[in-house]
Design a protein around this motif. Sequence first.
Motif, PDB file in Angstrom:
ATOM      1  N   VAL A  48       0.849  -1.198   0.000  1.00  0.00           N
ATOM      2  CA  VAL A  48       0.000   0.000   0.000  1.00  0.00           C
ATOM      3  C   VAL A  48       0.885   1.249   0.000  1.00  0.00           C
ATOM      4  N   HIS A  49       1.843   1.295   0.901  1.00  0.00           N
ATOM      5  CA  HIS A  49       2.761   2.436   1.013  1.00  0.00           C
ATOM      6  C   HIS A  49       3.477   2.678  -0.315  1.00  0.00           C
ATOM      7  N   TYR A  50       4.048   1.622  -0.859  1.00  0.00           N
ATOM      8  CA  TYR A  50       4.857   1.713  -2.072  1.00  0.00           C
ATOM      9  C   TYR A  50       4.022   2.180  -3.270  1.00  0.00           C
ATOM     10  N   VAL A  51       2.869   1.564  -3.476  1.00  0.00           N
ATOM     11  CA  VAL A  51       2.030   1.911  -4.631  1.00  0.00           C
ATOM     12  C   VAL A  51       1.506   3.344  -4.515  1.00  0.00           C
ATOM     13  N   VAL A  52       1.022   3.713  -3.341  1.00  0.00           N
ATOM     14  CA  VAL A  52       0.509   5.075  -3.145  1.00  0.00           C
ATOM     15  C   VAL A  52       1.634   6.091  -3.361  1.00  0.00           C
ATOM     16  N   ALA A  53       2.811   5.830  -2.799  1.00  0.00           N
ATOM     17  CA  ALA A  53       3.939   6.759  -2.952  1.00  0.00           C
ATOM     18  C   ALA A  53       4.360   6.879  -4.419  1.00  0.00           C
ATOM     19  N   LEU A  54       4.428   5.763  -5.126  1.00  0.00           N
ATOM     20  CA  LEU A  54       4.814   5.822  -6.541  1.00  0.00           C
ATOM     21  C   LEU A  54       3.772   6.563  -7.373  1.00  0.00           C
ATOM     22  N   LEU A  55       2.493   6.329  -7.094  1.00  0.00           N
ATOM     23  CA  LEU A  55       1.446   7.046  -7.823  1.00  0.00           C
ATOM     24  C   LEU A  55       1.514   8.549  -7.538  1.00  0.00           C
ATOM     25  N   ALA A  56       1.655   8.909  -6.275  1.00  0.00           N
ATOM     26  CA  ALA A  56       1.758  10.329  -5.916  1.00  0.00           C
ATOM     27  C   ALA A  56       2.967  10.966  -6.598  1.00  0.00           C
ATOM     28  N   HIS A  57       4.078  10.254  -6.620  1.00  0.00           N
ATOM     29  CA  HIS A  57       5.283  10.770  -7.274  1.00  0.00           C
ATOM     30  C   HIS A  57       5.049  10.925  -8.783  1.00  0.00           C
ATOM     31  N   ALA A  58       4.378   9.957  -9.382  1.00  0.00           N
ATOM     32  CA  ALA A  58       4.071  10.030 -10.816  1.00  0.00           C
ATOM     33  C   ALA A  58       3.147  11.208 -11.123  1.00  0.00           C
ATOM     34  N   TRP A  59       2.311  11.585 -10.148  1.00  0.00           N
ATOM     35  CA  TRP A  59       1.395  12.714 -10.312  1.00  0.00           C
ATOM     36  C   TRP A  59       2.049  14.047  -9.969  1.00  0.00           C
ATOM     37  N   GLY A  60       3.364  14.038  -9.734  1.00  0.00           N
ATOM     38  CA  GLY A  60       4.090  15.284  -9.533  1.00  0.00           C
ATOM     39  C   GLY A  60       4.476  15.615  -8.109  1.00  0.00           C
ATOM     40  N   TRP A  61       4.144  14.768  -7.159  1.00  0.00           N
ATOM     41  CA  TRP A  61       4.537  15.026  -5.771  1.00  0.00           C
ATOM     42  C   TRP A  61       6.046  14.845  -5.633  1.00  0.00           C
ATOM     43  N   GLN A  62       6.650  15.620  -4.764  1.00  0.00           N
ATOM     44  CA  GLN A  62       8.054  15.435  -4.423  1.00  0.00           C
ATOM     45  C   GLN A  62       8.205  14.118  -3.658  1.00  0.00           C
ATOM     46  N   PRO A  63       9.382  13.485  -3.705  1.00  0.00           N
ATOM     47  CA  PRO A  63       9.558  12.201  -3.019  1.00  0.00           C
ATOM     48  C   PRO A  63       9.159  12.194  -1.545  1.00  0.00           C
ATOM     49  N   SER A  64       9.525  13.234  -0.795  1.00  0.00           N
ATOM     50  CA  SER A  64       9.203  13.224   0.639  1.00  0.00           C
ATOM     51  C   SER A  64       7.694  13.290   0.877  1.00  0.00           C
ATOM     52  N   GLY A  65       6.983  14.083   0.120  1.00  0.00           N
ATOM     53  CA  GLY A  65       5.532  14.168   0.262  1.00  0.00           C
ATOM     54  C   GLY A  65       4.843  12.891  -0.188  1.00  0.00           C
ATOM     55  N   ALA A  66       5.321  12.318  -1.285  1.00  0.00           N
ATOM     56  CA  ALA A  66       4.764  11.056  -1.773  1.00  0.00           C
ATOM     57  C   ALA A  66       4.977   9.953  -0.739  1.00  0.00           C
ATOM     58  N   ASN A  67       6.141   9.963  -0.111  1.00  0.00           N
ATOM     59  CA  ASN A  67       6.454   8.971   0.915  1.00  0.00           C
ATOM     60  C   ASN A  67       5.540   9.136   2.129  1.00  0.00           C
ATOM     61  N   TRP A  68       5.281  10.370   2.548  1.00  0.00           N
ATOM     62  CA  TRP A  68       4.362  10.636   3.654  1.00  0.00           C
ATOM     63  C   TRP A  68       2.966  10.114   3.335  1.00  0.00           C
ATOM     64  N   LEU A  69       2.479  10.406   2.132  1.00  0.00           N
ATOM     65  CA  LEU A  69       1.144   9.952   1.762  1.00  0.00           C
ATOM     66  C   LEU A  69       1.068   8.422   1.791  1.00  0.00           C
ATOM     67  N   GLY A  70       2.089   7.769   1.258  1.00  0.00           N
ATOM     68  CA  GLY A  70       2.134   6.307   1.296  1.00  0.00           C
ATOM     69  C   GLY A  70       2.106   5.787   2.720  1.00  0.00           C
ATOM     70  N   PHE A  71       2.875   6.405   3.597  1.00  0.00           N
ATOM     71  CA  PHE A  71       2.910   6.015   5.009  1.00  0.00           C
ATOM     72  C   PHE A  71       1.535   6.173   5.658  1.00  0.00           C
ATOM     73  N   LEU A  72       0.892   7.313   5.423  1.00  0.00           N
ATOM     74  CA  LEU A  72      -0.414   7.577   6.041  1.00  0.00           C
ATOM     75  C   LEU A  72      -1.475   6.584   5.571  1.00  0.00           C
ATOM     76  N   CYS A  73      -1.399   6.161   4.335  1.00  0.00           N
ATOM     77  CA  CYS A  73      -2.362   5.169   3.822  1.00  0.00           C
ATOM     78  C   CYS A  73      -2.058   3.764   4.347  1.00  0.00           C
ATOM     79  N   ALA A  74      -0.788   3.467   4.567  1.00  0.00           N
ATOM     80  CA  ALA A  74      -0.390   2.126   5.000  1.00  0.00           C
ATOM     81  C   ALA A  74      -0.517   1.922   6.503  1.00  0.00           C
ATOM     82  N   PHE A  75      -0.448   2.990   7.291  1.00  0.00           N
ATOM     83  CA  PHE A  75      -0.454   2.835   8.746  1.00  0.00           C
ATOM     84  C   PHE A  75      -1.683   2.088   9.270  1.00  0.00           C
ATOM     85  N   PRO A  76      -2.906   2.439   8.856  1.00  0.00           N
ATOM     86  CA  PRO A  76      -4.063   1.695   9.384  1.00  0.00           C
ATOM     87  C   PRO A  76      -4.035   0.210   9.005  1.00  0.00           C
ATOM     88  N   VAL A  77      -3.598  -0.081   7.810  1.00  0.00           N
ATOM     89  CA  VAL A  77      -3.475  -1.480   7.373  1.00  0.00           C
ATOM     90  C   VAL A  77      -2.512  -2.216   8.294  1.00  0.00           C
TER      91      VAL A  77
END
Length: 124
Positions: free
Chosen positions: A18-47
Amino acid sequence: MRASVLGFVSVGALAAAVHYVVALLAHAWGWQPSGANWLGFLCAFPVSYIGHRRWSFRGTQASHKAAFFKFLAVALLGFVGNQALLWLALTYTPLPFWFVLGVVMVLVAVSTWLLSRFWAFQHD
């Protein structure tokens, strides 16, 4: 302990995916790596928390409240290490984001398991 490791690896693999896919998608959509990584983390934490609480460490005597906040501390500590290693690798190597993120996530997983097993979901 073997069941705990198997559960942790299984739940961790799902949360990491979940973390990896969300972060890669966010990065592909123009997010900087650190922000994409945060979004991936936030989505993966509940899982991660729900899976570990219900499966990996189901024998814990810790209350949800105690385990949640300890696990959150472990996850945030792991994420700080993740962000630091990600930044270092992306700053000082020519390696691509997708590769660095995958390697860093694997490296941080071991410390997360140890802290989860022996502190957040401590058994008597």
